[in-house]
Design an enzyme around this catalytic site. Sequence first.
Site, PDB file in Angstrom:
ATOM      1  N   ASP A  55       0.854  -1.187   0.000  1.00 40.59           N
ATOM      2  CA  ASP A  55       0.000   0.000   0.000  1.00 40.59           C
ATOM      3  C   ASP A  55       0.893   1.241   0.000  1.00 40.59           C
ATOM      4  OD1 ASP A  55      -1.820   2.095   0.830  1.00 40.59           O
ATOM      5  OD2 ASP A  55      -3.166   0.496   1.487  1.00 40.59           O
ATOM      6  N   SER A 120      -8.717  15.355 -15.149  1.00 42.69           N
ATOM      7  CA  SER A 120      -9.469  16.488 -15.697  1.00 42.69           C
ATOM      8  C   SER A 120     -10.603  16.898 -14.770  1.00 42.69           C
ATOM      9  CB  SER A 120     -10.046  16.116 -17.054  1.00 42.69           C
ATOM     10  OG  SER A 120     -10.960  15.059 -16.894  1.00 42.69           O
ATOM     11  N   TYR A 143     -12.802  13.490  -4.725  1.00 46.13           N
ATOM     12  CA  TYR A 143     -11.821  12.901  -5.651  1.00 46.13           C
ATOM     13  C   TYR A 143     -11.090  13.994  -6.438  1.00 46.13           C
ATOM     14  CZ  TYR A 143     -10.098  10.584  -9.894  1.00 46.13           C
ATOM     15  OH  TYR A 143      -9.308  10.168 -10.945  1.00 46.13           O
TER      16      TYR A 143
END
Length: 313
Positions: A55, A120, A143
């Site tokens: 991780d 984007s 996000y």
Amino acid sequence: MNRYIVTGGAGFIGSALVRALLAEGRSVHVIDNLSTGNARNLQEIADRITLHDLDICDYDRLAPVIAGAHRVFHLAAIPSVPKSIDNPVPSHASNIDGSFNVFRAAAEGKAGRVIYAASSSAYGDTEVLPKTESMAPRPKSPYAVQKLLGEYYASVFSDCFQLETVALRFFNVFGPRQDPTSPYSGVLSIFMTCLLERRSPTIFGDGEQSRDFTYVEDVVALLLKASEAKGVSGKTFNAGNGGRYTLNETWRLLQKIEGVDLPARYGPARTGDVRDSQADTAAAIRELGHAPKFSFEQGLRLTLDWYRGQRGL
Ligand code: NAD
Ligand code: UD1
């Protein structure tokens, strides 16, 4: 031999990049915790790479793998807008803390350039299309904030820690190996699965939202160019195709390609959804030599063939 690291290399885009690096004769190390990715994506090349199942939030295990690497392609992330709203803590940890760890490990371990998979989604809803790198970011979801922060770190690590970095804002990438099995999967992987199973997809909202769908091989080619381009450290570039299709147009096109008539269902629009997305590709063309080769329809046909092949159809 120079080591090329791909974080997120067991994922959709990462595994395509790994194949391209192997084709160039590189020594490739993948760092992935196999959360949204899968070792199956690397199956036939497994004995030609080193897979580190770890991780990126675990700095002590991450740092020695990255130290001294020639190039670090940082693609590991939890890549979904709605997932970052439904379950924000893991997205924050992987996308922000994990990215910081990658930049820190590269700087402290004197690695070569880090190429960062930005998004984007950072633009949000701009009034003007196409979206140009000079526009102020307006993230609309956790996000989008997380991916934007990674860009800022890329730039600041270049300025303050003499680490070479380049950030590429990917625009809705699609192609073989995109996982269609989660409700958080990319829309085209879901559309194609519906098409092959002769089911109607659910479109969230009126379907007039648009995306600059970009075929994965064009993104991989740009990642390779960004890893070698001169005079670009600390910069962010759009990595899109430059076109724009609504979801309604896209579903119509897929039905035409497959020769079926399956009207879509419609559901409520998603929170955090960007309305329209289209890349201004001029800077990437000028400074990185970006040269997308695949039209949307070509990419759709290649991807559909791949999903068909997976089902033995
Ligand atoms: P993916 O889910 O297939 O790949 C992400 C990979 O990262 C997976 O293999 C996953 O197991 C791994 N990963 C996640 N968290 C990790 C952690 N904490 N430690 C180690 N590994 C971890 O998604 P993808 O579509 O291939 O996306 C790759 C990158 O591109 C992501 O950074 C994403 O934000 C970015 N991006 C994707 C798109 C797109 O349209 N697919 C567009 C813009 C940006
Ligand atoms: C996608 C990427 C994200 C990336 C961003 C860059 C995925 C999963 N997400 O986000 O990593 O940073 O592009 O621009 O690859 N939709 C439907 N029906 C469905 C699924 C989705 O109508 O079954 C709609 C969504 O509401 C949205 C559009 O399709 O309007 C695209 O959704 P999605 O594929 O999840 O991508 P983005 O949110 O654009």
